[in-house]
Write an enzyme that holds these catalytic residues in place. Structure first.
Site, PDB file in Angstrom:
ATOM      1  N   SER A   1      38.457  47.027  34.839  1.00 25.24           N
ATOM      2  CA  SER A   1      37.688  47.677  35.900  1.00 25.24           C
ATOM      3  C   SER A   1      37.114  46.603  36.814  1.00 25.24           C
ATOM      4  CB  SER A   1      36.557  48.517  35.307  1.00 25.24           C
ATOM      5  OG  SER A   1      35.597  47.665  34.688  1.00 25.24           O
ATOM      6  N   LYS A   2      36.368  47.060  37.835  1.00 26.86           N
ATOM      7  CA  LYS A   2      35.840  46.126  38.831  1.00 26.86           C
ATOM      8  C   LYS A   2      34.893  45.094  38.234  1.00 26.86           C
ATOM      9  CE  LYS A   2      36.432  49.044  42.902  1.00 26.86           C
ATOM     10  NZ  LYS A   2      35.768  49.822  43.966  1.00 26.86           N
ATOM     11  N   ARG A   3      34.292  45.426  37.102  1.00 19.56           N
ATOM     12  CA  ARG A   3      33.353  44.444  36.538  1.00 19.56           C
ATOM     13  C   ARG A   3      34.094  43.208  36.013  1.00 19.56           C
ATOM     14  NH1 ARG A   3      33.705  48.175  32.529  1.00 19.56           N
ATOM     15  NH2 ARG A   3      34.201  47.445  30.420  1.00 19.56           N
TER      16      ARG A   3
END
Length: 474
Positions: free
Chosen positions: A240-242
């Site tokens: 994910s974006k994290r």
């Protein structure tokens, strides 16, 4: 299989940007087809009318082009193929493998709730299955799925997989708004486009038995299936974006090289001995589904950054220079001299991890007015070195053309005469020429800038030192 000629496809939905997982799926399909001298097809699955956009379609196409994944056919749009899907629906209806269902959404929901209350699966109960109904204003077409037995297939990565048919209900193939459902459109496209191998993410495993039943209802030969494990972040959670940027175009805009990203994507869940870095030709030659792991692959942004730095260092300078120019243009530099860009790149390759880094570091080569780092200027452009700076300027001015070889001779003589170390004059000169106390080698910098720019920047630094000497704000 009906054909020995390998045909693969990449069928993204244009509801957003192409992300890392989709790009790896596209790459594996592309490599498999290229190795077999087969065909790679691009198909845009845009039947979700509400969420599909032309902007997303363009972003997907741009991403694949940037990565260098060319296609032999397409891009096909599912939204252009509704008449073909309808022909297959009529074929299934005529053979008795599909039927019209007139149940309303409200009825279906009520019966699902009743089934759940009894501890049963909330699947379609087959009410219209044998009624022989015809078309109606809100009718859908359902597949007449087998009620017993198993649907089994041999996955080329995961091995044998089976599903009990009583777990699968009579799938809707055609909606009441006269549009195909996902499963019908996919199977019809794969049949009519001659697909031999379906290589996709393992989030599609549960779709496979449903699609196999449609193949069987149509009497068509099955393709081979290969489900690639998902990609996880370093913490082994879903990417994910994290974990960093997830879209291909974001990596392009951050200054990554396409071959570096392709190399990194290929290595997520696939290996070839201990080799880490591959050319495209090597990937095509060595790729096989047998070497794709069964467990999830890990995407490591730090490893990608290191790999990108290695690609920058090891790539031909003109290649990097061409890639750098758009980033310099974004920085406001236009009408650039290609030879000067190449010369600058040669000095910056060893210390740049991305093209954004390189463009930032190259700024001083192309700007008219160098902006001094305050700490560096305070420390090194002091009035005490003004005399030395004037003298070295005079010696540089006598040279017809600055070359590394001539500069070494000039500075060796100057240091010997003054009985000083190179740092005493090099650091003030470095700040004068680049604005910073950190840069590529001084002689390299001077050679790239050229005599005229070097003298002009030394004069600007001398003026700065003169103002400091008089106690004025420089």
């Amino acid at each position: 299989m009906a054909s020995d000629h390998v045909v693969t496809r990449f069928p993204p939905s244009p509801t957003g940007y192409l992300h890392i997982g989709g790009a790896r799926t596209a790459l594996f399909n592309w490599l498999f087809a290229r190795k077999a001298h087969g065909k790679f097809i691009l198909r845009i699955e845009d039947t979700d009318k509400e969420r599909s956009t032309e902007e997303a379609t363009k972003a997907i196409v741009d991403s694949l082009e940037w990565l260098g994944l060319d296609w032999d056919e397409g891009p096909y749009l599912q939204s252009d193929r509704y008449p073909i899907y309808r022909e297959f629906i009529d074929r299934l209806l005529a053979s008795g493998e599909a039927y019209y269902c007139h149940c309303t959404p409200e009825e279906l929901q009520r019966r699902r709730e009743e089934a759940m209350a009894k501890g049963l699966k909330p699947k379609y109960d087959g009410k219209c299955r044998d009624l022989g109904l015809g078309e109606g204003p809100n009718a859908v077409v359902r597949l007449k799925s087998p009620l017993t037995g198993k649907t089994v297939f041999q996955d080329l990565i995961k091995g044998p997989i089976s599903f009990n048919n009583d777990e699968l209900d009579d799938l809707v193939l055609w909606r009441s708004d006269q549009s195909p459902t996902y499963h019908l459109a996919v199977v019809v496209d794969d049949i009519t486009m001659g697909l031999t191998h379906i290589i996709r993410g393992d989030d599609h495993v549960n779709n496979t038995p449903r699609q196999i039943l449609i193949y069987q209802a149509l009497g068509e030969p099955l393709p081979f299936y290969a489900h690639v494990p998902m990609i996880l972040g370093p913490d082994r959670t879903r990417l994910s974006k994290r974990h960093g940027a997830t879209s291909v175009l974001a990596y392009r805009d951050m200054g990554y090289l396409p071959h570096a990203l392709v190399n990194a994507l290929a290595r997520i869940g696939w290996s070839y001995g201990d080799q880490e870095k591959f050319s495209l030709d090597e990937l095509i030659e060595k790729f096989s589904l047998e070497n794709v792991g069964k467990s999830a692959g890990i995407f490591n942004a730090e490893k990608l950054l290191d790999l990108n730095a290695r690609y920058i260092r090891e790539s031909d300078t003109p290649v990097i220079a061409r890639a750098l120019i758009p980033f310099l243009e974004k920085g406001g530099f236009h009408h650039l001299d290609g030879n000067k860009v190449s010369a600058a790149v040669e000095t910056l390759k060893p210390r740049s991890k991305t093209l954004v880094d390189m463009a930032k570091a190259a700024h001083f080569y192309f700007t008219e007015d160098v902006e001094y780092d305050h700490k560096a200027a305070s420390r090194f452009l002091s009035p005490e070195v003004k005399g030395m700076m004037q003298e070295i300027r005079s010696r540089i001015a006598e040279e017809p053309r600055l070359t590394g070889e001539r500069l070494e001779i000039i500075f060796a003589a100057f240091l010997e005469e003054k009985q000083i170390k190179l740092g005493a004059i090099a650091q003030p000169l470095r700040v004068a020429l680049t604005g910073s106390s950190v840069s590529p080698g001084l002689f390299e910098v001077m050679e790239v800038l050229g005599k005229e720019a070097v003298l002009r920047r030394i004069d600007t630094a001398l003026a700065y030192m003169a103002r400091r000497e008089k106690g004025k704000n420089p």
